[in-house]
Design an enzyme around this catalytic site. Structure first.
Site, PDB file in Angstrom:
ATOM      1  N   CYS A  71      55.586  66.940  76.694  1.00 14.51           N
ATOM      2  CA  CYS A  71      55.418  68.346  77.057  1.00 14.51           C
ATOM      3  C   CYS A  71      56.717  68.932  77.602  1.00 14.51           C
ATOM      4  O   CYS A  71      57.338  68.355  78.497  1.00 14.51           O
ATOM      5  CB  CYS A  71      54.310  68.499  78.099  1.00 14.51           C
ATOM      6  SG  CYS A  71      53.949  70.238  78.449  1.00 14.51           S
ATOM      7  N   CYS A  75      55.517  71.885  84.965  1.00 16.47           N
ATOM      8  CA  CYS A  75      54.465  72.028  85.977  1.00 16.47           C
ATOM      9  C   CYS A  75      54.549  70.889  86.996  1.00 16.47           C
ATOM     10  O   CYS A  75      54.492  69.709  86.638  1.00 16.47           O
ATOM     11  CB  CYS A  75      53.102  72.035  85.300  1.00 16.47           C
ATOM     12  SG  CYS A  75      52.936  73.292  84.009  1.00 16.47           S
ATOM     13  N   CYS A  78      51.827  67.926  87.169  1.00 16.27           N
ATOM     14  CA  CYS A  78      51.405  67.234  85.953  1.00 16.27           C
ATOM     15  C   CYS A  78      52.265  66.021  85.633  1.00 16.27           C
ATOM     16  O   CYS A  78      53.491  66.115  85.548  1.00 16.27           O
ATOM     17  CB  CYS A  78      51.423  68.201  84.784  1.00 16.27           C
ATOM     18  SG  CYS A  78      50.810  67.466  83.252  1.00 16.27           S
ATOM     19  N   CYS A 115      35.522  68.267  75.697  1.00 14.16           N
ATOM     20  CA  CYS A 115      36.741  69.029  75.942  1.00 14.16           C
ATOM     21  C   CYS A 115      37.936  68.358  75.262  1.00 14.16           C
ATOM     22  O   CYS A 115      38.333  67.253  75.654  1.00 14.16           O
ATOM     23  CB  CYS A 115      36.995  69.146  77.435  1.00 14.16           C
ATOM     24  SG  CYS A 115      35.580  69.791  78.367  1.00 14.16           S
ATOM     25  N   CYS A 147      34.926  72.576  73.927  1.00 10.33           N
ATOM     26  CA  CYS A 147      35.913  73.338  74.676  1.00 10.33           C
ATOM     27  C   CYS A 147      37.290  72.831  74.251  1.00 10.33           C
ATOM     28  O   CYS A 147      37.520  71.619  74.223  1.00 10.33           O
ATOM     29  CB  CYS A 147      35.723  73.157  76.187  1.00 10.33           C
ATOM     30  SG  CYS A 147      36.963  74.016  77.193  1.00 10.33           S
ATOM     31  N   CYS A 207      37.229  79.714  79.925  1.00  8.54           N
ATOM     32  CA  CYS A 207      37.209  78.718  81.001  1.00  8.54           C
ATOM     33  C   CYS A 207      38.559  78.759  81.682  1.00  8.54           C
ATOM     34  O   CYS A 207      39.591  78.553  81.038  1.00  8.54           O
ATOM     35  CB  CYS A 207      36.931  77.330  80.412  1.00  8.54           C
ATOM     36  SG  CYS A 207      37.030  75.972  81.614  1.00  8.54           S
ATOM     37  N   ARG A 277      32.740  74.134  88.305  1.00  6.15           N
ATOM     38  CA  ARG A 277      32.829  72.709  88.010  1.00  6.15           C
ATOM     39  C   ARG A 277      33.716  71.991  89.016  1.00  6.15           C
ATOM     40  O   ARG A 277      34.837  72.422  89.282  1.00  6.15           O
ATOM     41  CB  ARG A 277      33.395  72.493  86.601  1.00  6.15           C
ATOM     42  CG  ARG A 277      33.411  71.028  86.170  1.00  6.15           C
ATOM     43  CD  ARG A 277      33.913  70.852  84.730  1.00  6.15           C
ATOM     44  NE  ARG A 277      33.356  71.881  83.890  1.00  6.15           N
ATOM     45  CZ  ARG A 277      34.090  72.774  83.216  1.00  6.15           C
ATOM     46  NH1 ARG A 277      35.412  72.731  83.278  1.00  6.15           N
ATOM     47  NH2 ARG A 277      33.500  73.688  82.485  1.00  6.15           N
TER      48      ARG A 277
END
Length: 332
Positions: A71, A75, A78, A115, A147, A207, A277
């Protein structure tokens, strides 16, 4: 309401939420700053709202890490980001058969939503086509909602996913607008909210949630809750930072369990009808108080997360049963 609120005061907040009247910022702070010995009355009030919309049902969701690492984003929370030195698996998007096997595993765990999550800034055409092909076969053969969480969406991509059978698209705001630059610099808060809006415009349910424990203030937590109310996200995952060695936030303090419960109550009051959630980090932050979270939340992830382990699935099922709650079956 004062910082010495009583049980009757919390029930007034429940009545206010059920009447469709949003909490004021001051009332939101009252929830977060409630004394710990007020947590049970606070949860009792939150449960009155939760029960009105969802009864005693609990929605189960399962994640598959469909593309790991690799990636370019920075962030700070992460383990898959370009600035992380955490030892995580790195692989390109999983093939269709592996995604189908994951869907069958979701069924075995009694999850209603599967998901499909991929690292990266956004999906390439090849990746989008791979996901679409897998989703079409899953939805044709299994009673699962899908999702997708594939990063920032370009024009037209949301409709293609919706047409393929993707029910919901996840793209978290993660933190407040004012705290955003402290968490990542490779994309903006507005880019995230624009993707949420594109997902909705393309025909998918939105979401979007947050990660608590990244240096945000109480005022910013209240701001996040109201931002998600304004975005009209249908599903709101509340993550509590699981500080991973090798990430910029590795040394962040865990969120105390009692504070985590107050956060969940706040989001239930501010977004009363939405799926709240308990998501990543619940095992680390809530610890033995995990069951109490379901008096405010009505949904959990079962099994592992993207790069961290979760509670044993059988323990999740027992937790729900011991509370006298029931697993909600998928209704397509």
């Amino acid at each position: 309401m004062t910082r010495t609120s009583t049980r009757r005061d919390w029930l007034r907040l429940a009545d206010q939420a059920l009447a469709g009247q949003p909490l004021t910022p001051e009332q939101g702070l009252d929830v977060l700053l409630a004394p710990d010995d007020e947590v049970l009355p606070l949860l009792h009030a939150a449960f009155a709202v939760r029960k009105h919309y969802y009864g005693k049902k609990v929605k189960l969701n399962m994640i598959i890490n469909a593309k790991s690492g690799l990636c370019p984003e920075d962030c700070g929370y992460c383990s898959q980001s370009i600035v992380s030195t955490a030892p995580v698996s790195k692989y390109s998007l999983l093939d269709k058969e592996t995604l189908l096997a994951g869907a069958r595993e979701a069924m075995s765990r009694q999850a209603g939503t599967y998901c499909i999550v991929a690292s990266g800034k956004g999906p390439t055409e090849r990746e989008l086509n791979q996901v679409i092909e897998a989703v079409q076969e899953i939805t044709a053969t299994m009673p699962l909602k899908i999702c997708a969480c594939l990063g920032l969406l370009k024009e037209g991509q949301a409709k293609r996913l919706a047409d393929a059978g993707v029910h919901r698209y996840n793209h978290n705001v993660n933190t407040s607008r004012s705290n955003y630059a402290a968490i990542t610099t490779t994309h903006t808060y507005d880019q995230r909210t624009e993707t949420v809006r594109r997902a909705k415009a393309g025909g998918m349910s939105a979401c979007s949630g947050v990660i608590i424990g990244m240096g945000e203030t109480d005022e910013e937590i209240v701001e996040m809750a109201h931002a998600l109310r304004e975005l009209d996200a249908d599903s709101i995952p509340i993550n509590f930072l699981n500080a991973i060695p090798g990430t910029p936030l590795a040394h962040a303090e865990r969120t105390p369990a009692m504070r985590a419960l107050k956060v969940l109550a706040l989001f239930r009051f501010v977004c009363p009808s939405k799926e709240i959630r308990v998501a990543g980090g619940r095992e680390v932050n809530l610890r033995s108080l995990q069951p109490l979270a379901l008096y405010a939340a009505n949904s959990v992830f079962v099994g592992d997360y993207l790069t961290t382990g979760g509670q044993d699935v059988a323990d999740d099922h027992r937790m729900i049963e011991d509370l006298g709650f029931e697993i909600e079956r998928c209704a397509l």
